[in-house]
Design a protein around this motif. Structure first.
Motif, PDB file in Angstrom:
ATOM      1  N   LYS A 113       0.850  -1.270   0.051  1.00 56.54           N
ATOM      2  CA  LYS A 113       0.124  -0.035   0.064  1.00 56.54           C
ATOM      3  C   LYS A 113       0.876   1.371  -0.014  1.00 56.54           C
ATOM      4  N   TYR A 156      -2.657   2.402 -13.923  1.00 59.22           N
ATOM      5  CA  TYR A 156      -2.856   3.961 -14.034  1.00 59.22           C
ATOM      6  C   TYR A 156      -1.850   4.633 -13.125  1.00 59.22           C
ATOM      7  N   PHE A 214       0.668   7.990  -6.820  1.00 60.83           N
ATOM      8  CA  PHE A 214      -0.255   6.964  -6.384  1.00 60.83           C
ATOM      9  C   PHE A 214      -0.604   6.084  -7.446  1.00 60.83           C
ATOM     10  N   LEU A 232      -2.540   2.917  -9.521  1.00 58.44           N
ATOM     11  CA  LEU A 232      -3.999   2.063  -9.302  1.00 58.44           C
ATOM     12  C   LEU A 232      -3.957   0.964 -10.583  1.00 58.44           C
ATOM     13  N   PHE A 272     -10.998  -1.542  -9.559  1.00 60.32           N
ATOM     14  CA  PHE A 272      -9.947  -0.959  -9.284  1.00 60.32           C
ATOM     15  C   PHE A 272      -9.469  -1.508  -7.876  1.00 60.32           C
ATOM     16  N   GLY A 273      -8.293  -1.825  -7.662  1.00 57.80           N
ATOM     17  CA  GLY A 273      -7.450  -1.890  -6.467  1.00 57.80           C
ATOM     18  C   GLY A 273      -7.473  -0.736  -5.492  1.00 57.80           C
ATOM     19  N   GLU A 274      -7.084  -0.796  -4.247  1.00 59.47           N
ATOM     20  CA  GLU A 274      -7.026   0.152  -3.472  1.00 59.47           C
ATOM     21  C   GLU A 274      -5.559   0.949  -3.721  1.00 59.47           C
ATOM     22  N   ARG A 330       0.805   3.753  -2.814  1.00 57.53           N
ATOM     23  CA  ARG A 330       1.406   5.018  -2.873  1.00 57.53           C
ATOM     24  C   ARG A 330       2.956   4.744  -2.812  1.00 57.53           C
ATOM     25  N   GLY A 374      -7.561   8.991  -1.062  1.00 63.82           N
ATOM     26  CA  GLY A 374      -6.467   7.704  -0.895  1.00 63.82           C
ATOM     27  C   GLY A 374      -7.037   6.359  -1.337  1.00 63.82           C
ATOM     28  N   ARG A 375      -8.076   6.362  -1.813  1.00 65.90           N
ATOM     29  CA  ARG A 375      -8.543   4.857  -2.400  1.00 65.90           C
ATOM     30  C   ARG A 375      -8.628   4.802  -3.718  1.00 65.90           C
ATOM     31  N   GLY A 376      -8.973   3.323  -4.087  1.00 67.60           N
ATOM     32  CA  GLY A 376      -9.174   3.099  -5.420  1.00 67.60           C
ATOM     33  C   GLY A 376     -10.579   3.850  -6.050  1.00 67.60           C
ATOM     34  N   LEU A 377     -10.628   3.815  -7.287  1.00 69.62           N
ATOM     35  CA  LEU A 377     -11.968   4.264  -7.892  1.00 69.62           C
ATOM     36  C   LEU A 377     -12.897   3.198  -7.741  1.00 69.62           C
TER      37      LEU A 377
END
Lengths: 112, 111
Positions: free
Chosen positions: A9, A35, A88, A90, A103-105, A108, B40-43
């Motif tokens: 993460k 992305y 960040f 994704l 999407f994943g979380e 960073r 701070g999260r995914g979409l």
């Protein structure tokens, strides 16, 4: 539960080091995407893969590499050639080329 | 750029009010999608509208698409504080195997 798992993460990297971000999905999706998101901005496509053992460059592929050896896995390597890697990241997948993205979380990455 | 562009960049409203966000794009599309991102999260996917559709509803969400103007709008009715997030449109451009995202609308719903 079905979904996309990104790890780690949070990641810190020294300049000149390569790092690999993991992306695993158990949704049985053919298409996977990476992305990059910078603060207050939208998503920019780095690489995408429509099928195993095949992938294409997105709009900002320089300094990045990927592999797609298994359907469920699409790791992204941020190489030392990437001049400004702090961002960040994704990962996403979709069942078809025109379907919704899952999407994943996110991961960073910070370069020290 | 072929990206969708959202307008406004930021929107602040009171709980209970409606929120409208717009997206404009430049080239022919197969479909247009709206996503939500908490900080701070995914979409998270909200809704997909195909190029031959003009309007679509999902719960408190209403999406319109005008292909002649190359624009779409997302309406969130009776907003809640939990709707506070960034909202992005993504265009599936005809003949390209990828989605283009706009820079998003940051929505703040005040309780």
């Amino acid at each position: 539960d079905g979904g996309i798992t990104q790890s780690p993460k949070y990641l810190f990297r020294k300049e000149g080091q390569n790092v690999t971000l993991s992306c695993e999905q158990n949704l049985n999706h053919d298409a996977m995407y990476w992305y990059r998101q910078d603060p207050g901005q939208g998503l920019r496509l780095i690489y995408y893969s429509q099928i195993v053992n095949d992938f294409q460059k997105g709009d900002i592929a320089e300094g990045y590499s990927v592999s797609r050896e298994k359907k469920e896995s699409f790791p992204l390597t941020v190489t030392s050639a990437q001049k400004n890697p702090t961002a960040f990241y994704l990962c996403a997948s979709s069942i078809s080329r025109t379907g919704e993205l899952f999407f994943g979380e996110g991961s960073r990455l910070t370069v020290l | 750029s072929q990206q969708g562009e959202e307008d406004p960049q930021a929107l602040s409203i009171q709980e209970g009010e409606n929120a409208t966000m717009n997206c404009s794009y430049k080239t022919s599309i197969n479909n247009l999608q709206w996503y939500r991102q908490n900080s701070g999260r995914g979409l998270v996917h909200l809704i997909l509208i195909r190029s031959n559709e003009r309007e679509k509803h999902s719960g408190r969400l209403r999406v319109t698409l005008d292909t002649s103007k190359k624009s779409s709008s997302l309406l969130i009715t009776a907003s809640r504080a939990a709707d506070t997030a960034s909202y992005f449109c993504a265009t599936d451009v005809y003949n390209f195997n990828k989605f283009y995202f706009g820079s998003g609308t940051k929505l703040n719903v005040k309780p």
